[in-house]
Design a protein around this motif. Structure first.
Motif, mmCIF file in Angstrom:
data_model
loop_
_atom_site.group_PDB
_atom_site.id
_atom_site.type_symbol
_atom_site.label_atom_id
_atom_site.label_comp_id
_atom_site.label_asym_id
_atom_site.label_seq_id
_atom_site.Cartn_x
_atom_site.Cartn_y
_atom_site.Cartn_z
ATOM 1 N N SER A 155 0.828 -1.207 0.000
ATOM 2 C CA SER A 155 0.000 0.000 0.000
ATOM 3 C C SER A 155 0.864 1.261 0.000
ATOM 4 N N TYR A 156 1.855 1.304 0.878
ATOM 5 C CA TYR A 156 2.732 2.480 0.944
ATOM 6 C C TYR A 156 3.589 2.606 -0.323
ATOM 7 N N SER A 157 4.007 1.492 -0.875
ATOM 8 C CA SER A 157 4.787 1.532 -2.126
ATOM 9 C C SER A 157 3.941 2.111 -3.257
ATOM 10 N N ASP A 158 2.651 1.740 -3.276
ATOM 11 C CA ASP A 158 1.738 2.304 -4.283
ATOM 12 C C ASP A 158 1.591 3.812 -4.085
ATOM 13 N N ASP A 159 1.515 4.255 -2.816
ATOM 14 C CA ASP A 159 1.420 5.687 -2.532
ATOM 15 C C ASP A 159 2.661 6.428 -3.019
ATOM 16 N N VAL A 160 3.825 5.829 -2.796
ATOM 17 C CA VAL A 160 5.081 6.439 -3.246
ATOM 18 C C VAL A 160 5.084 6.535 -4.767
ATOM 19 N N GLN A 161 4.599 5.485 -5.445
ATOM 20 C CA GLN A 161 4.565 5.494 -6.910
ATOM 21 C C GLN A 161 3.605 6.560 -7.424
ATOM 22 N N GLN A 162 2.456 6.721 -6.765
ATOM 23 C CA GLN A 162 1.505 7.761 -7.179
ATOM 24 C C GLN A 162 2.115 9.148 -7.017
ATOM 25 N N LEU A 163 2.829 9.335 -5.925
ATOM 26 C CA LEU A 163 3.515 10.604 -5.674
ATOM 27 C C LEU A 163 4.556 10.863 -6.767
ATOM 28 N N THR A 164 5.297 9.816 -7.117
ATOM 29 C CA THR A 164 6.318 9.927 -8.165
ATOM 30 C C THR A 164 5.674 10.283 -9.501
ATOM 31 N N ASP A 165 4.604 9.583 -9.865
ATOM 32 C CA ASP A 165 3.924 9.846 -11.141
ATOM 33 C C ASP A 165 3.410 11.282 -11.199
#
Length: 185
Positions: A155-165
């Motif tokens: 879940s947190y990795s997905d949040d980091v990826q969304q932030l990156t995108d």
């Protein structure tokens, strides 16, 4: 703990965007802009000093800058620093003020500046991706230490990826805007 990692990553990515904006501001367009001189350092009493701390910079016309040093004895030093900065301009001095006429850019020169802007954009993307990698590594370390579950990690990795995108899309938008600015005559 994981929330602070996300907050820290968001802050670092924001700083990368701020840095990109500062770098792009120094790239010339067809118009005069006081930010063109941000990188110019003057040897003032043996210390490299930014020109904007030694002089008032004004834009009286669309294609002219005036630089008025606060200390009249430093006019020649400021003039020399601007000439050596390789800005593609030829400053002239009347003893108290320096005038810089910004020449019209050729198509070839505009394309070079677009390449420079794109290069700065790529550097910002690399910085964003490095922040993503650091955040993910920190999250994996927390999971390994037993402070996060595998589902929380995902879940947190997905949040980091969304932030990156989100930040990469902002970089693309900023670079597109700068390209339009450079290419407009």
């Amino acid at each position: 703990m994981s929330e602070s990692i996300l907050k820290d990553a968001k802050q670092k990515m924001g700083k990368s965007l701020d840095n990109l904006n500062r770098e792009l501001a120094t790239i010339r367009t067809g118009r005069a802009n006081s930010n063109m001189l941000d990188r110019v350092m003057v040897n003032y009493y043996g210390a490299p000093t930014p020109v904007n701390q030694l002089a008032g910079i004004a834009v009286p016309e669309a294609r002219m800058l005036t630089v008025t040093p606060y200390d009249k004895s430093s006019v020649d030093d400021v003039l020399k620093a601007i000439q050596q900065a390789d800005l593609g301009v030829n400053p002239t001095s009347d003893g108290t003020m320096i005038r810089i006429t910004v020449p019209q850019l050729t198509e070839e020169r505009r394309k070079e500046f677009v390449k420079d802007a794109r290069k700065e954009g790529e550097n910002a993307k690399v910085a964003i991706r490095n922040v993503r990698r650091e955040a993910n590594d920190e999250l994996k370390r927390l999971e390994k230490d037993g402070e996060l579950t595998e589902d929380d990690l995902r879940s947190y990795s997905d949040d980091v990826q969304q932030l990156t995108d989100k930040h990469i899309n902002e970089i693309d938008a900023i670079c597109d805007e700068k390209e339009k600015d450079i290419m407009s005559v």
